[in-house]
Design an enzyme around this catalytic site. Structure first.
Site, PDB file in Angstrom:
ATOM      1  CE  LYS A  17       1.031   0.993   4.468  1.00  0.00           C
ATOM      2  NZ  LYS A  17       1.766   2.170   4.928  1.00  0.00           N
ATOM      3  CG  ASP A 145      -0.425  -0.145   7.976  1.00  0.00           C
ATOM      4  OD1 ASP A 145      -1.288   0.723   8.219  1.00  0.00           O
ATOM      5  OD2 ASP A 145       0.790   0.101   7.870  1.00  0.00           O
TER       6      ASP A 145
HETATM    7  O1  C5P Z   1       0.342  -1.812  14.243  1.00  0.00           O
HETATM    8  P1  C5P Z   1       1.759  -1.899  13.782  1.00  0.00           P
HETATM    9  O2  C5P Z   1       2.501  -3.027  14.443  1.00  0.00           O
HETATM   10  O3  C5P Z   1       1.923  -1.901  12.307  1.00  0.00           O
HETATM   11  O4  C5P Z   1       2.432  -0.555  14.291  1.00  0.00           O
HETATM   12  C1  C5P Z   1       3.812  -0.461  14.431  1.00  0.00           C
HETATM   13  C2  C5P Z   1       4.152   0.691  15.346  1.00  0.00           C
HETATM   14  O5  C5P Z   1       3.857   1.928  14.696  1.00  0.00           O
HETATM   15  C3  C5P Z   1       3.372   0.755  16.631  1.00  0.00           C
HETATM   16  O6  C5P Z   1       3.964  -0.040  17.617  1.00  0.00           O
HETATM   17  C4  C5P Z   1       3.445   2.230  16.990  1.00  0.00           C
HETATM   18  O7  C5P Z   1       4.687   2.547  17.550  1.00  0.00           O
HETATM   19  C5  C5P Z   1       3.397   2.888  15.614  1.00  0.00           C
HETATM   20  N1  C5P Z   1       2.025   3.300  15.253  1.00  0.00           N
HETATM   21  C6  C5P Z   1       1.457   4.372  15.916  1.00  0.00           C
HETATM   22  N2  C5P Z   1       0.194   4.759  15.582  1.00  0.00           N
HETATM   23  C7  C5P Z   1      -0.509   4.133  14.615  1.00  0.00           C
HETATM   24  C8  C5P Z   1       0.049   3.035  13.923  1.00  0.00           C
HETATM   25  C9  C5P Z   1       1.334   2.642  14.273  1.00  0.00           C
HETATM   26  O8  C5P Z   1       2.091   4.976  16.786  1.00  0.00           O
HETATM   27  N3  C5P Z   1      -1.744   4.540  14.347  1.00  0.00           N
END
Ligand code: C5P
Length: 309
Positions: A17, A145
């Site tokens: 994406k 995501d």
């Molecule tokens: O959800 P995912 O593991 O992809 O997110 C990775 C990191 O990105 C999270 O641990 C966080 O530190 C950051 N993040 C965030 N806010 C979001 C998405 C991701 O702070 N909305």
């Protein structure tokens, strides 16, 4: 016996994406940031095959450098498979075989796509028959995501990015993607954004209280007009990414001076995404970038989300 009968596994194709718009609010108590984003699924595809097995194992190959991808229980796709098995009370395992096209740790949701692919492939392999809603709930637990990788197309993401609603998009948008050998850690980029907002209060506005997607982005997507989109794309993480990786700024400028309608950091980066007028313009831009020594991949959007083939 036909080939389909001989193949005991299931196969899913899942896209990467681009966030064509990403507004980041303040960090919440759980560490996640509230955000408003417009996703488009792009034609860089992860191919996920699930084969019957007693254990949970994985092998990852690809057209991109996969040396940084864990090939064990730390891999998000294995965690996805284990989560689905636990949820459904399935006591067998799976061997996942993944072929990657999405740059690793590049801000294009490749790991999330693999997890979404594993959910759909294992669900079919094990005959579980989860509803879309059930898969979405598991996806949201795996990462912000992952739900979009299931859905694909064009969508608005609110909350952590996982509260999705479809967005209308006409035609196709052509992109040139410039991956980078050195991946970036997403949490580190969010931390850098918070640090900059704190340290440069006088120059950088505060985190928006209620992030929202600029209506100009939705209008450009609906119109299928790349020039209009070029004027509206924005990524709040970009300044933080460039602060951690100042070398990327020159590449962004080069792409724009070589005729890109606009350039931006994809997600948390370091992949750069350049918007082109049409397919031939994208090819021309990719050639210019390669001549200057950069890796450049052409892709288009939107494409469908995770689906069995
Ligand atoms: O959800 P995912 O593991 O992809 O997110 C990775 C990191 O990105 C999270 O641990 C966080 O530190 C950051 N993040 C965030 N806010 C979001 C998405 C991701 O702070 N909305």
């Amino acid at each position: 016996m036909t080939l389909a009968q001989e193949f005991p596994g299931t196969r899913v194709r899942v896209p990467g994406k681009i966030n064509v718009f990403l507004e980041v609010g303040a960090a919440q108590d759980d560490g996640y940031h509230e955000l408003a984003t417009a996703f488009q699924a792009v034609s860089l595809i992860e191919d996920v095959v699930a084969m019957p097995s007693d254990d949970f194992t994985i092998e990852v190959v690809g057209s991109v450098d996969v040396s940084g991808v864990p090939q064990d229980d730390r891999n998000l796709a294995i965690r996805a498979a284990r989560m689905l098995a636990a949820e459904a009370g399935y006591d067998g395992g799976v061997h996942l075989s993944i072929r990657k096209e999405v740059p690793v740790a590049g801000g294009m949701g490749g790991g999330s796509a693999d997890a979404a692919g594993a959910l759909v492939a294992c669900d079919a392999l094990w005959g579980i028959g989860s509803t879309q809603q059930q898969l979405h709930a598991l996806a949201a637990r795996l990462g912000a995501d992952v739900p979009f990788a299931l859905a694909g197309g064009t969508a608005i993401g609110m909350g952590r990015g996982d509260e999705l609603s479809p967005a209308l998009a006409r035609g196709r948008f052509d992109w040139v993607l410039v991956p980078n050998d050195e991946g970036l850690s997403t949490p580190e980029v969010y931390r850098e954004l918070d640090r900059r907002r704190e340290a440069h209060r006088a120059d950088i506005g505060p985190a928006p209280e209620r992030p929202s997607v600029d209506p100009a982005v939705l209008q450009a997507l609906r119109a299928g007009d790349p020039r209009m989109l070029a004027g509206a794309i924005r990524n709040d993480l970009q300044a933080a990414t460039l602060s951690l990786r100042p070398d990327l700024a020159a590449v962004l400028e080069f792409g724009e001076s070589a005729g890109a309608l606009a350039g931006l950091v994809s997600g948390s980066g370091p992949t750069l995404a350049f918007l082109a007028e049409d397919p031939s313009h994208a090819e021309q831009l990719a050639r210019e970038l390669r001549r200057a020594g950069h890796d450049a991949i052409t892709a288009y959007a939107p494409v469908p989300g995770a689906r069995l083939v």
